[in-house]
Scaffold this active site. Structure first.
Site, short mmCIF file in Angstrom:
data_model
loop_
_atom_site.label_atom_id
_atom_site.label_comp_id
_atom_site.label_asym_id
_atom_site.label_seq_id
_atom_site.Cartn_x
_atom_site.Cartn_y
_atom_site.Cartn_z
N HIS A 53 -0.02 -11.61 1.33
CA HIS A 53 -0.04 -11.64 -0.01
C HIS A 53 0.67 -12.76 -0.67
CE1 HIS A 53 -0.14 -7.14 1.24
NE2 HIS A 53 -1.10 -7.38 0.83
N LYS A 69 -2.57 9.47 -2.48
CA LYS A 69 -2.23 8.78 -1.35
C LYS A 69 -0.92 8.42 -1.34
CE LYS A 69 -3.93 4.66 1.17
NZ LYS A 69 -4.71 3.15 1.08
N ARG A 119 -9.57 -12.28 4.07
CA ARG A 119 -8.73 -12.76 5.42
C ARG A 119 -9.63 -13.26 6.53
NH1 ARG A 119 -5.59 -7.60 6.16
NH2 ARG A 119 -7.54 -6.87 5.05
N SER A 156 -0.38 -4.62 5.74
CA SER A 156 0.87 -3.81 5.67
C SER A 156 0.92 -2.90 6.85
CB SER A 156 0.68 -3.38 4.37
OG SER A 156 0.59 -4.15 3.26
#
Ligand code: COA
Length: 160
Positions: free
Chosen positions: A16, A40, A89, A127
């Site tokens: 990031h 969440k 990515r 992450s």
């Protein structure tokens, strides 16, 4: 020109930060916007994620860190910013990102999504991978800044 770089950032990684730095070099202001999703539960709370992002970007004066809930388009309208940056990515990111970009533009015609290709050094990183490595006792020094590494350790030990 201002841009929004949205995401979960649970927690922020070098992948990031690579995107944030490159945006900060190209645009006048970068708003890093953390999604506050009531449905969440994250590993880090929103306040903890914001703090880690602020500390990790303190050497970039044109980067602002903020949170939002609801739709990204509404946040973009509120901030009067019509460019969103997303990192790509791998090809696997593309289909989902394309769908989101098209849906967002359908809902808010002036919104442009710019895709920035991730540094190949971090194209595998997420992450979740960071959390999995840490939870299993691995070293994440090459994935996240020290401040994030220390917070991950404290969290696991119950001290955060
Ligand atoms: N380096 C490292 N990891 C990266 C990365 C990079 N450059 N880019 C993405 N990732 C990882 C993240 O760490 C995350 O990993 P995880 O799943 O292990 O946690 C994963 O990729 C997904 O990224 P995330 O930040 O969750 O982004 P997203 O692409 O799922 O989108 C929002 C997040 C906030 C932009 C999106 O959910 C949103 O806009 N929500 C608001 C509601 C809305 O408007 N929806 C659209 C309606 S069409």
């Amino acid at each position: 020109m201002k841009v929004i770089y949205p995401g979960s950032f649970d927690p922020v990684t070098y992948g990031h930060l690579d995107i944030i730095k490159r945006c900060a070099d190209k645009f006048d202001e970068v708003i890093v916007a953390v999604l506050h999703n009531n449905n969440k539960n994250g590993f880090f709370s929103i306040d903890e994620r914001l703090e880690l992002l602020r500390k990790s970007t303190e050497d970039m004066p044109n980067v602002k860190v903020d949170s939002f809930s609801g739709l990204l388009i509404d946040y973009a309208k509120l901030k009067k910013v019509d460019i969103v940056v997303k990192g790509l990515r791998a090809v696997s990111d593309f289909e989902y990102e394309l769908q989101m970009a098209l849906a967002n533009r359908k809902l808010y015609n002036s919104l442009e999504t710019l895709f920035m290709v991730s540094n190949s050094k971090y194209s595998f990183l997420s992450s979740s991978i960071v959390k999995e490595v840490v939870l299993n006792g691995g070293d994440v020094s090459c994935f996240v800044p020290d401040i994030v590494k220390d917070s991950l350790r404290k969290k696991i030990e119950g001290g955060l």
